[in-house]
Design a protein around this motif. Structure first.
Motif, PDB file in Angstrom:
ATOM      1  N   ASP A 197       0.840  -1.219   0.000  1.00  0.00           N
ATOM      2  CA  ASP A 197       0.000   0.000   0.000  1.00  0.00           C
ATOM      3  C   ASP A 197       0.866   1.257   0.000  1.00  0.00           C
ATOM      4  N   ALA A 198       2.027   1.216   0.646  1.00  0.00           N
ATOM      5  CA  ALA A 198       2.938   2.374   0.612  1.00  0.00           C
ATOM      6  C   ALA A 198       3.393   2.647  -0.814  1.00  0.00           C
ATOM      7  N   VAL A 199       3.718   1.573  -1.537  1.00  0.00           N
ATOM      8  CA  VAL A 199       4.158   1.727  -2.935  1.00  0.00           C
ATOM      9  C   VAL A 199       3.012   2.275  -3.783  1.00  0.00           C
ATOM     10  N   GLN A 200       1.811   1.689  -3.617  1.00  0.00           N
ATOM     11  CA  GLN A 200       0.691   2.035  -4.492  1.00  0.00           C
ATOM     12  C   GLN A 200       0.128   3.428  -4.202  1.00  0.00           C
ATOM     13  N   LYS A 201       0.331   3.921  -2.985  1.00  0.00           N
ATOM     14  CA  LYS A 201      -0.149   5.275  -2.644  1.00  0.00           C
ATOM     15  C   LYS A 201       0.916   6.347  -2.871  1.00  0.00           C
TER      16      LYS A 201
END
Ligand code: CMP
Length: 147
Positions: free
Chosen positions: A12-16
């Protein structure tokens, strides 16, 4: 004591688009990045890393979360880096994380808590070996150009 430790920026850190902001927190603090890579976690790696939670009811959720996309693995070397980083990261459950910590600021809930950090120097050594080839992917360098 100088310690090496592992951080994972979860899918989620990567995708956000939070990779830069989160790594920036560590760089602003002055911590030294000695390894960095993006990778997909395969079943073997997930089972090694989260095997101690295999009998928990939430284990299937961890597997689907951690395989939803690539993670960014980060190796840090600094004085008392394990405790320093866990303080910056905040409690496992974002609801309990200290205001201003990474999980308090960015993480949605305990199932999607955005980041992992090793919890002891002993665990850090195991986890660094799990996610990096420590002889070729970790770097020993001096900040000769920093001032
Ligand atoms: P992490 O620091 O990577 O280590 C274990 C992970 O299990 C934790 O972050 C959470 O993402 C996940 N998890 C999900 N539910 C729970 C729970 N109820 N208690 C602890 N960890 C949980």
């Amino acid at each position: 004591m100088i310690q090496k430790t592992l951080i994972l920026l979860k899918p989620d850190a990567v995708q956000k688009n939070l990779i830069g902001q989160i790594i920036g927190r560590f760089e602003t603090k002055g911590l030294k990045v000695i390894g960095l890579k993006m990778m997909n976690l395969d079943d073997k790696l997930i089972n090694e890393h989260y095997g101690f939670l295999a009998d928990k009811p939430f284990f299937p959720k961890i597997v689907s979360y951690m395989t939803a996309g690539p993670v960014v693995a980060l190796a840090i070397e600094w004085e008392d880096s394990v405790a320093t980083i866990r303080q910056l990261v905040g409690a496992t459950n974002p609801i309990e994380a200290t205001p201003g910590s990474i999980r308090a600021d960015y993480a949605k809930n305990i199932d999607n808590n955005i980041i992992h950090a090793s919890d002891s120097p002993e665990t850090a050594e195991i986890e660094l070996n799990r996610f990096f080839n420590v002889s070729t992917e970790l770097f020993d360098y001096t900040r000769t150009l920093a001032n």
